[in-house]
Design a protein around this motif. Structure first.
Motif, short mmCIF file in Angstrom:
data_model
loop_
_atom_site.label_atom_id
_atom_site.label_comp_id
_atom_site.label_asym_id
_atom_site.label_seq_id
_atom_site.Cartn_x
_atom_site.Cartn_y
_atom_site.Cartn_z
N LYS A 1 25.36 17.69 20.40
CA LYS A 1 25.37 18.95 21.15
C LYS A 1 26.36 19.93 20.54
O LYS A 1 26.05 21.12 20.37
CB LYS A 1 25.72 18.68 22.61
CG LYS A 1 25.71 19.93 23.48
CD LYS A 1 26.04 19.62 24.93
CE LYS A 1 26.04 20.90 25.76
NZ LYS A 1 26.39 20.64 27.19
N PHE A 2 27.54 19.43 20.18
CA PHE A 2 28.56 20.29 19.58
C PHE A 2 28.09 20.81 18.22
O PHE A 2 28.24 21.99 17.89
CB PHE A 2 29.87 19.51 19.45
CG PHE A 2 31.08 20.39 19.25
CD1 PHE A 2 31.02 21.77 19.38
CD2 PHE A 2 32.31 19.82 18.92
CE1 PHE A 2 32.14 22.57 19.20
CE2 PHE A 2 33.44 20.61 18.73
CZ PHE A 2 33.35 21.99 18.87
N VAL B 1 27.57 24.80 17.32
CA VAL B 1 28.33 25.41 16.21
C VAL B 1 27.39 26.02 15.18
O VAL B 1 27.61 27.13 14.69
CB VAL B 1 29.25 24.35 15.57
CG1 VAL B 1 29.83 24.87 14.26
CG2 VAL B 1 30.37 23.98 16.53
N LYS C 1 39.05 20.56 20.51
CA LYS C 1 38.17 21.66 20.93
C LYS C 1 36.85 21.11 21.44
O LYS C 1 36.22 20.25 20.82
CB LYS C 1 37.92 22.63 19.78
CG LYS C 1 37.23 23.93 20.23
CD LYS C 1 37.09 24.91 19.09
CE LYS C 1 38.41 25.51 18.69
NZ LYS C 1 38.93 26.46 19.71
N THR C 2 36.43 21.60 22.59
CA THR C 2 35.18 21.18 23.21
C THR C 2 34.11 22.24 23.00
O THR C 2 34.38 23.33 22.49
CB THR C 2 35.37 20.94 24.71
OG1 THR C 2 35.70 22.21 25.33
CG2 THR C 2 36.48 19.94 24.98
N VAL C 3 32.89 21.90 23.43
CA VAL C 3 31.79 22.85 23.34
C VAL C 3 32.12 24.12 24.11
O VAL C 3 31.93 25.24 23.61
CB VAL C 3 30.48 22.22 23.87
CG1 VAL C 3 29.38 23.28 23.97
CG2 VAL C 3 30.04 21.07 23.00
N PHE D 1 33.48 16.70 14.84
CA PHE D 1 32.18 16.42 15.44
C PHE D 1 31.93 14.95 15.80
O PHE D 1 30.86 14.62 16.31
CB PHE D 1 31.06 16.90 14.51
CG PHE D 1 31.12 18.37 14.22
CD1 PHE D 1 30.85 19.29 15.21
CD2 PHE D 1 31.46 18.83 12.96
CE1 PHE D 1 30.90 20.65 14.96
CE2 PHE D 1 31.51 20.19 12.69
CZ PHE D 1 31.24 21.11 13.69
N LYS E 1 32.19 11.78 18.11
CA LYS E 1 32.34 11.68 19.57
C LYS E 1 33.67 11.07 19.98
O LYS E 1 34.26 11.46 20.99
CB LYS E 1 31.18 10.85 20.14
CG LYS E 1 29.85 11.58 20.14
CD LYS E 1 28.78 10.83 20.89
CE LYS E 1 28.29 9.63 20.13
NZ LYS E 1 27.06 9.04 20.74
N PHE F 1 34.74 26.27 22.34
CA PHE F 1 34.16 26.99 21.21
C PHE F 1 33.32 28.17 21.69
O PHE F 1 33.41 29.28 21.15
CB PHE F 1 33.30 26.04 20.37
CG PHE F 1 32.54 26.73 19.28
CD1 PHE F 1 33.16 27.13 18.11
CD2 PHE F 1 31.18 27.01 19.43
CE1 PHE F 1 32.46 27.78 17.10
CE2 PHE F 1 30.47 27.66 18.44
CZ PHE F 1 31.11 28.05 17.27
N GLN F 2 32.49 27.94 22.70
CA GLN F 2 31.65 29.02 23.22
C GLN F 2 32.50 30.15 23.78
O GLN F 2 32.16 31.33 23.61
CB GLN F 2 30.69 28.47 24.28
CG GLN F 2 29.60 27.56 23.71
CD GLN F 2 28.76 26.91 24.78
OE1 GLN F 2 29.25 26.61 25.89
NE2 GLN F 2 27.48 26.68 24.49
N ASN G 1 28.58 14.01 17.73
CA ASN G 1 28.41 14.81 18.94
C ASN G 1 27.34 15.87 18.65
O ASN G 1 27.65 16.99 18.24
CB ASN G 1 29.74 15.46 19.34
CG ASN G 1 29.65 16.19 20.67
OD1 ASN G 1 28.57 16.53 21.14
ND2 ASN G 1 30.80 16.44 21.28
#
Length: 729
Positions: free
Chosen positions: A141-142, A146, A83-85, A122, A124, A88-89, A139
């Motif tokens: 940013k992630f 979250v 799952k990427t950012v 989380f 990288k 998830f968004q 990661n």
């Protein structure tokens, strides 16, 4: 405490989690819950905190050398999570529009179910070890995305995260922590749910485990924390400070277990806060201000008990906030220093009284004070003689008398004595200090002389100012105060060097910016340094019209400066200017200061805090001054007074500083704030053609009753902009 073992052994926690999941949702379930975890006091304790949680050293935390590496246990294989950012968004947006939060719930409950899953979600790169201090492998940013979304999810989602954290904290400890464990701790610390008091029991156990890690593991956490964004770094610090404050003074005591059952909460939180303080100190520039680590709640506890416990038990296993001075505000430290000095003064005065009585002499109340009698025409020499003769009385309350003048010293004469002495000693013609216009500060003259007693006098003056709550109008660069605390306690061995500290080009910039700029250009020069600059490890200084040479190292005049050794040259040159060339002058200054301020309380201070104690804070709050101002002949509702404050509050910062300097002799504020100035505005019965007059010894401004705001502003600006010296009257 809890016994270590597999998860299914913890029946109490299982029942507890069941209770959480079965609790019915209230209305508006997407808002942050007021009480995420009911009956939290029933949670059984985790393994007790390790002894090394209570700091072994006084200052924050001892970070280890970079080359020191902890033993690295083999990392377990991580599950593959893709799952990427953006994924998830997208899931969150779909859940908001459809009301179906299952995908989001599954992600949160899985990702936080264990330390292994946290890393899977989380990290990288699941296949890369990330075993260095330079890169945590998180990661960021992630993690941020979250956590930013978490508090806007339904409560069952939020509870699933807390359930997973509990599971992770309860897993069996098997020897040293892996880097994946450290990553998980680093990620969990950033959970915004821990701002809610209902989660404090879980938060406390998390802090306990982090505090109990080895120093090598702390070393990694410190360096990884340096990479956290400033805003989030400050949020973490604020969360820890709030946790400590609410544990000390809970708004609802019933929310927490009894203090006797969780005495480890505050030491654990403070130790973790020390890790962030270490990260902040190691960052250049610092991530946040050192004052952001102050906890003003501590101003309301028994600070002297903390101080005495620290003095008696040192850095043993008995916790004291004085072991972590970064958390104590400058106002609280001032209280400790003043009360410590008062106790020393009382002790000395009592001994003097006993000696008098034992010799059957009549006690004299003057023996309770440091009485200084000086002639205005011989101010410096008389002051030197008085302080030299009365060294044993330096910790007593100061009282000043000017010979041939009537009047009792109610504070005004003492301040006048300080102002006049500083004005005379720091005058360029006096030759003790050099004023550097580019940096707006004074520095010690390197001229050699036979007697350095006057430098000792200046040091003693600074010490007396701290003990007698006098703010001095002195402008020394920050490195001066760093040197003044090198070391903070006067060494018993008289051969030990004092006032010598590590200095760098950044320190020289604050004193001689033009020279520092030239040295910076030398370091950055891309050509052939030896051929183009033709310099050696020899420097020159002018002393009384004579040029003298000094070698920066043995045979320095024969060693050329090259591209290879220019860093050494710059370092030695800076050390020469700020340490070696003024050693005798500064050593006398150092001993003068410590002859008055010798106290273990100095161990609590940063160099910046010493400067604030001596010179005051540069932060002005004229509204606070307005609220605390006293009036004589005026009422605060009088038209002239209203005009005055309208004008002053509209002044630029520069004019506000000039006004403060005009009225008090300094453009800085005492540690206690504007209220400590005891500023007074008196009605002047003179003509309104006259300018305002200031009595700096009493922080008093005499203001004629000007007829309109324009006239008042004009006369006030003329008065404060053209006052000579200290504006002393």
């Amino acid at each position: 405490g809890l016994e270590r073992g597999a998860k299914n052994q913890f029946s109490t926690f299982s029942d507890f989690i069941t209770t959480i999941n079965q609790k019915k949702e209230g209305t508006g379930n997407r808002s942050p819950p007021a009480q995420l975890i009911p009956n939290i006091k029933n949670v059984r304790d985790l393994p007790p905190i390790c002894l090394d949680v209570r700091q072994k050293q006084r200052v924050s935390v001892e970070t280890l050398p970079q080359q020191l590496k902890a033993p690295i246990p083999p990392e377990p294989s991580l599950p593959i999570r893709t799952k990427t950012v953006k994924d998830f968004q997208d899931d969150v947006e779909k859940a908001k529009s459809s009301g179906d939060w299952k995908a989001v719930h599954d992600f949160y409950s899985t990702s936080f179910d264990s330390f292994l899953e946290i890393n899977a979600a989380f990290k990288k790169d699941a296949n890369f070890p990330f075993n260095t201090i330079e890169d945590s492998g998180i990661n960021a940013k992630f993690v941020n995305v979250v956590y930013d979304a978490l508090l806007n999810t339904p409560q069952d989602v939020q509870k699933s995260v807390l359930k997973g954290i509990i599971n992770g904290l309860l897993q069996e400890w098997k020897g040293p922590r892996t880097k994946d464990d450290l990553r998980a701790y680093c990620i969990l610390l950033q959970n915004p749910q821990f701002s809610n008091t209902s989660t404090y029991v879980i938060y406390a156990h998390l802090l306990r485990q982090i505090a109990a890690l080895t120093e090598a593991d702390h070393h990694f956490l410190v360096h990884w924390s340096k990479k956290i964004a400033q805003r989030r770094f400050k949020q973490l610090v604020d969360r820890l400070l709030q946790f400590i404050s609410l544990r000390l003074f809970p708004a609802k005591p019933e929310e927490f277990p009894p203090m006797m059952k969780c005495t480890w909460w505050i030491p654990s939180a403070t130790k973790v806060l020390a890790l962030f303080n270490a990260a902040n100190s190691l960052s250049s520039p610092s991530i946040i201000s050192y004052t952001d680590f102050y906890n003003s709640t501590l101003d309301h506890i028994d600070l002297m008990e903390e101080y005495h416990n620290w003095q008696c038990y040192g850095n043993s296993h008995r916790f004291s906030f004085c072991q972590y001075p970064f958390i104590i505000s400058i106002a609280a430290k001032k209280v400790i220093i003043q009360r410590d000095s008062e106790q020393q003064m009382i002790s000395i005065a009592r001994q003097s009284l006993v000696d008098k009585v034992s010799r059957r002499q009549k006690p004299d109340m003057n023996m309770l004070f440091l009485n200084v009698k000086v002639r205005r025409t011989h101010l410096v020499s008389d002051s030197l003689d008085e302080l030299a003769r009365k060294r044993a009385d330096l910790k007593k309350k100061l009282k000043v008398t000017f010979v041939g003048e009537a009047g009792l010293d109610m504070g005004g004469l003492t301040k006048e004595w300080f102002l006049l002495l500083i004005r005379q000693i720091f005058h360029p013609d006096y030759g003790m200090f050099t004023y550097h216009k580019d940096s707006h500060c004074h520095w010690f003259s390197s001229f050699k002389c036979d007697n350095y007693s006057e430098f000792r006098l200046v040091g003693a003056l600074m010490g007396l100012a701290v003990y007698n709550s006098i703010t001095l109008d002195i402008r020394f660069p920050p490195c001066c105060y760093k040197k003044l605390l090198s070391p903070p306690i006067v060494p018993c061995d008289h051969n030990t060097l004092v006032g010598i500290c590590d200095v760098a080009l950044e320190d020289l910039i604050q004193v001689m910016p033009e020279l520092a700029h030239g040295l910076s250009e030398l370091l950055a020069y891309e050509g052939n340094v030896e051929e183009d600059f033709y310099s050696t490890f020899q420097v020159f200084q002018e002393e009384f019209g004579v040029i003298k040479s000094y070698n920066l190292k043995p045979n320095g005049d024969k060693i050329p400066v090259t591209n290879q050794n220019r860093k050494e040259y710059v370092q030695l040159y800076v050390d020469f200017l700020l340490n070696k060339s003024i050693y005798k002058q500064f050593a006398a200054f150092y001993f003068g200061f410590h002859s008055v301020c010798a106290s273990y309380a100095l161990l609590l201070l940063r160099p910046e805090e010493v400067e604030i104690l001596v010179c005051g804070s540069p932060e002005l709050d004229m509204s606070a001054l307005q609220r605390s101002t006293q009036y004589e002949g005026y009422q605060k509702t009088d038209l002239t007074i209203r005009y005055f404050w309208d004008v002053v509050l509209g002044f630029s910062l520069d004019l506000q500083k000039k006004l403060l300097h005009f009225a008090t002799g300094s453009d800085r504020v005492p540690v206690g704030g504007m209220a400590d100035l005891n500023f007074k505005i008196s009605k002047s019965e003179t003509s309104t053609d006259w300018l305002p007059v200031a009595h700096t010894c009493f922080n008093q401004l005499c203001l004629p009753p000007y007829k309109n705001k324009k006239e008042l502003k004009q006369k006030l600006i003329i008065g404060i902009s053209n006052a000579e010296g200290f504006g002393l009257e």
